[in-house]
Design a protein around this motif. Structure first.
Motif, short mmCIF file in Angstrom:
data_model
loop_
_atom_site.label_atom_id
_atom_site.label_comp_id
_atom_site.label_asym_id
_atom_site.label_seq_id
_atom_site.Cartn_x
_atom_site.Cartn_y
_atom_site.Cartn_z
N GLY A 198 0.61 -1.13 -0.19
CA GLY A 198 0.05 -0.09 0.04
C GLY A 198 0.72 1.30 -0.05
O GLY A 198 0.22 2.42 0.71
N ALA A 199 2.02 1.38 -0.60
CA ALA A 199 2.99 2.25 -0.68
C ALA A 199 2.47 3.57 -1.76
O ALA A 199 2.93 4.53 -1.29
CB ALA A 199 4.29 1.66 -0.75
N ALA A 200 1.87 3.04 -2.54
CA ALA A 200 1.55 3.86 -3.61
C ALA A 200 2.76 4.63 -4.11
O ALA A 200 3.70 4.07 -4.49
CB ALA A 200 0.21 4.99 -3.24
N ASP A 201 2.71 6.23 -4.00
CA ASP A 201 4.09 6.61 -4.35
C ASP A 201 5.08 7.19 -3.15
O ASP A 201 5.78 7.98 -3.15
CB ASP A 201 3.65 7.96 -5.46
N ARG A 202 4.50 6.65 -2.04
CA ARG A 202 5.25 6.85 -0.85
C ARG A 202 6.65 6.26 -0.83
O ARG A 202 6.65 4.99 -0.98
CB ARG A 202 4.28 6.66 0.44
N PRO A 203 7.93 6.89 -0.33
CA PRO A 203 8.87 6.20 -0.09
C PRO A 203 8.65 4.93 0.94
O PRO A 203 7.96 5.31 1.90
CB PRO A 203 9.93 7.20 0.09
N VAL A 204 9.54 3.77 0.78
CA VAL A 204 9.44 2.78 1.75
C VAL A 204 10.81 2.88 2.54
O VAL A 204 11.94 2.60 2.16
CB VAL A 204 9.13 1.70 1.19
N VAL A 205 10.68 2.79 4.17
CA VAL A 205 11.76 2.68 4.84
C VAL A 205 11.64 1.37 5.56
O VAL A 205 10.46 0.94 6.25
CB VAL A 205 11.64 3.82 6.11
N LEU A 206 12.35 0.63 5.48
CA LEU A 206 12.34 -1.05 5.86
C LEU A 206 13.15 -1.26 7.06
O LEU A 206 14.41 -0.74 7.24
CB LEU A 206 12.53 -2.03 4.77
N ALA A 207 12.68 -2.07 8.09
CA ALA A 207 13.39 -2.57 9.49
C ALA A 207 13.04 -4.06 9.30
O ALA A 207 11.89 -4.20 9.18
CB ALA A 207 13.05 -1.71 10.49
N VAL A 208 14.13 -4.85 9.51
CA VAL A 208 13.82 -6.42 9.43
C VAL A 208 14.41 -6.83 10.79
O VAL A 208 15.60 -6.43 11.16
CB VAL A 208 14.11 -7.14 8.38
N GLY A 209 13.91 -7.68 11.84
CA GLY A 209 14.40 -7.96 12.92
C GLY A 209 13.50 -8.65 14.07
O GLY A 209 12.40 -8.21 14.09
N ARG A 210 14.10 -9.26 15.04
CA ARG A 210 13.19 -9.91 16.07
C ARG A 210 12.68 -8.52 17.02
O ARG A 210 13.50 -7.70 17.02
CB ARG A 210 13.98 -10.76 16.97
N LEU A 211 11.59 -8.53 17.36
CA LEU A 211 11.00 -7.35 18.08
C LEU A 211 11.18 -7.56 19.56
O LEU A 211 10.51 -8.17 20.38
CB LEU A 211 9.28 -7.43 17.90
N ALA A 212 12.60 -7.21 19.92
CA ALA A 212 12.97 -7.45 21.32
C ALA A 212 13.83 -6.31 21.52
O ALA A 212 14.18 -5.34 20.81
CB ALA A 212 13.88 -8.56 21.37
N PRO A 213 14.20 -6.23 22.93
CA PRO A 213 14.93 -4.88 23.60
C PRO A 213 16.17 -4.39 22.69
O PRO A 213 16.35 -3.29 22.45
CB PRO A 213 15.09 -5.22 24.92
N GLN A 214 17.00 -5.58 22.51
CA GLN A 214 18.09 -5.33 21.70
C GLN A 214 18.10 -4.45 20.56
O GLN A 214 18.92 -3.42 20.42
CB GLN A 214 18.91 -6.54 21.47
N LYS A 215 16.86 -4.63 19.86
CA LYS A 215 16.61 -3.84 18.51
C LYS A 215 16.12 -2.57 18.72
O LYS A 215 16.44 -1.58 17.74
CB LYS A 215 15.66 -4.58 17.55
N ASP A 216 15.89 -2.10 19.94
CA ASP A 216 15.50 -0.74 20.19
C ASP A 216 14.50 -0.08 19.22
O ASP A 216 15.04 1.06 18.72
CB ASP A 216 16.73 0.19 20.23
N TYR A 217 13.33 -0.76 19.04
CA TYR A 217 12.55 -0.08 18.10
C TYR A 217 11.98 1.12 18.72
O TYR A 217 11.15 1.97 18.05
CB TYR A 217 11.39 -1.18 17.68
N GLU A 218 11.82 1.50 19.96
CA GLU A 218 11.58 2.65 20.63
C GLU A 218 12.08 3.94 19.68
O GLU A 218 11.49 4.94 19.51
CB GLU A 218 11.65 2.74 22.07
N THR A 219 13.45 3.78 19.80
CA THR A 219 14.15 4.81 18.90
C THR A 219 13.57 4.87 17.47
O THR A 219 13.44 6.05 16.92
CB THR A 219 15.63 4.41 18.67
N LEU A 220 13.30 3.95 16.67
CA LEU A 220 12.82 3.94 15.37
C LEU A 220 11.37 4.76 15.38
O LEU A 220 11.15 5.62 14.58
CB LEU A 220 12.45 2.77 14.79
#
Length: 379
Positions: A198-220
């Motif tokens: 559903g990106a249409a003409d929007r740029p896509v920013v991708l992240a891949v990884g386990r959703l765990a504290p080490q990956k710090d998705y809060e910062t993302l």
């Protein structure tokens, strides 16, 4: 004819990079004169095809001898001692033992005993740093030290792990970069994958990884909130599952930011083909396999300057401080606003990735170590 070497490969519970690395290694050992015996938890055997395939189905990987031993990722003394007793029995016929992760290395070291003449040699690969609260790190440092001192050779996936092992008493610590397994080409076009997202003409920013504290998705998530006023907001896509999935979804909803959590995906090549920028905000990584995959695919990378990531990407990605949402947001928007820089980094990433060791090179390095140890008595 070169004599065959029997190697017992020990690992704990794995659902990600370590299991993928071991699977890649095992598939290459037989042709190099090594007989592997994988010893791991039953679920790890199932995750990576070490156990026998279902009746009537064709094997996907090279068949391998497998024994189930429940080696957990967290210390549980009674459970661990049962694992040590099982390892003591299973490792008797090995010429060399290779443990992956300091937990597996510590338990294998206990099973084999102290280094001495005639003891089966132990190779230990350290894939991760000990993170978390000070009490947790204090609890685990004893296991790190045990793993370092019982191993004949300690291999670190990044330079900081080699330094850590040496500081804790490893007699022979070496760098052994882990190569990401080769990805198949994408089976769908960029346009098809972007339409599915559903990106249409929007740029896509991708992240891949386990959703765990080490990956710090809060910062993302905090970085995403900073570009919420952009006229053409990027679509942020996170592929992976883990214990923080529900909380992160709630946080994104409460912040009213558009982040798509896709859960576990088997189509990473297609996702990378659809992406304009790849971002990793981890608190620590060695040589993150998905960063290797992104750079091979020519996706510009924004990465935190932690662990082995700086030595992996060099100047061919944008590095930012850990836990700094402003820096992440600035780096991502810089790439989105500068197509020329994206193209330049994409080409530099592809060129750099060609200099990395591949899976065959990784296997060759390990086989040399196995043969070196199998023909030399332990001290």
């Amino acid at each position: 004819m070169t004599e065959r070497v029997r190697v017992a490969i020990v690992l704990s519970t794995s659902s990600g990079g370590i299991g993928r690395h071991v699977r890649s290694l095992v598939d290459r050992l037989e042709a190099r004169g090594v007989e592997p015996h994988v010893v791991a938890p039953a679920v790890t055997g199932e995750n990576f095809g070490f156990t026998a395939p279902a009746s009537g189905s064709a094997p996907v990987h090279t068949p391998v001898r497998f024994s189930a031993v429940e080696i957990l990722t967290r210390p549980r003394p009674r459970h661990d001692m049962r694992a040590v007793r099982a390892l003591r029995r299973l490792l008797r016929d090995a010429d060399v033992v290779h443990a992956h992760g300091f937990r597996a290395a510590a338990l294998a070291g206990l099973a084999l005993g102290r280094r001495r003449a005639g003891r089966t040699p132990l190779v230990a690969t350290w894939h991760n740093a000990v993170l978390g609260s000070p009490p947790r790190r204090a609890l685990l440092v004893g296991l790190e030290r045990l793993a370092a001192r019982r191993a004949d050779v300690t291999l670190g996936a990044s330079a900081d792990l080699v330094e850590r092992a040496a500081a804790l008493g490893a007699d022979d610590a070496r760098l052994a970069p882990v190569a990401a397994p080769a990805m198949p080409p994408p089976s769908r076009s960029r346009a098809e994958m972007r339409a599915e997202l559903g990106a249409a003409d929007r740029p896509v920013v991708l992240a891949v990884g386990r959703l765990a504290p080490q990956k710090d998705y809060e910062t993302l998530l905090a970085a995403v909130a900073r570009w919420a006023t952009r006229e053409r907001q990027p679509l942020v896509v996170v592929a992976g599952d883990g214990p923080e999935m529900d909380r992160l979804r709630r946080d994104a909803d409460n912040a009213r930011i558009d982040v798509r959590f896709l859960g576990h995906r088997d189509d990473v090549p297609e996702l990378l083909n659809a992406a304009d920028v790849y971002v990793i905000t981890s608190r620590w990584e060695a040589r993150a396999l998905v960063v290797q995959e992104a750079m091979r695919a020519g996706v510009p990378v924004v990465a935190t300057a932690v662990g082995g990531l700086p030595e992996l990407v060099g100047e061919d990605a944008l590095l930012v401080p850990a836990a700094d949402p402003g820096a992440v947001a600035a780096a991502v928007t810089r790439l989105l606003d500068d197509p020329g820089l994206r193209t330049e980094l994409a080409e530099r990433a592809r060129l750099r990735s060609r200099q990395w060791p591949d899976e065959d090179g990784t296997a060759d390095q390990l086989v040399r170590i196995y043969r070196e140890l199998a023909t030399q008595p332990s001290p």
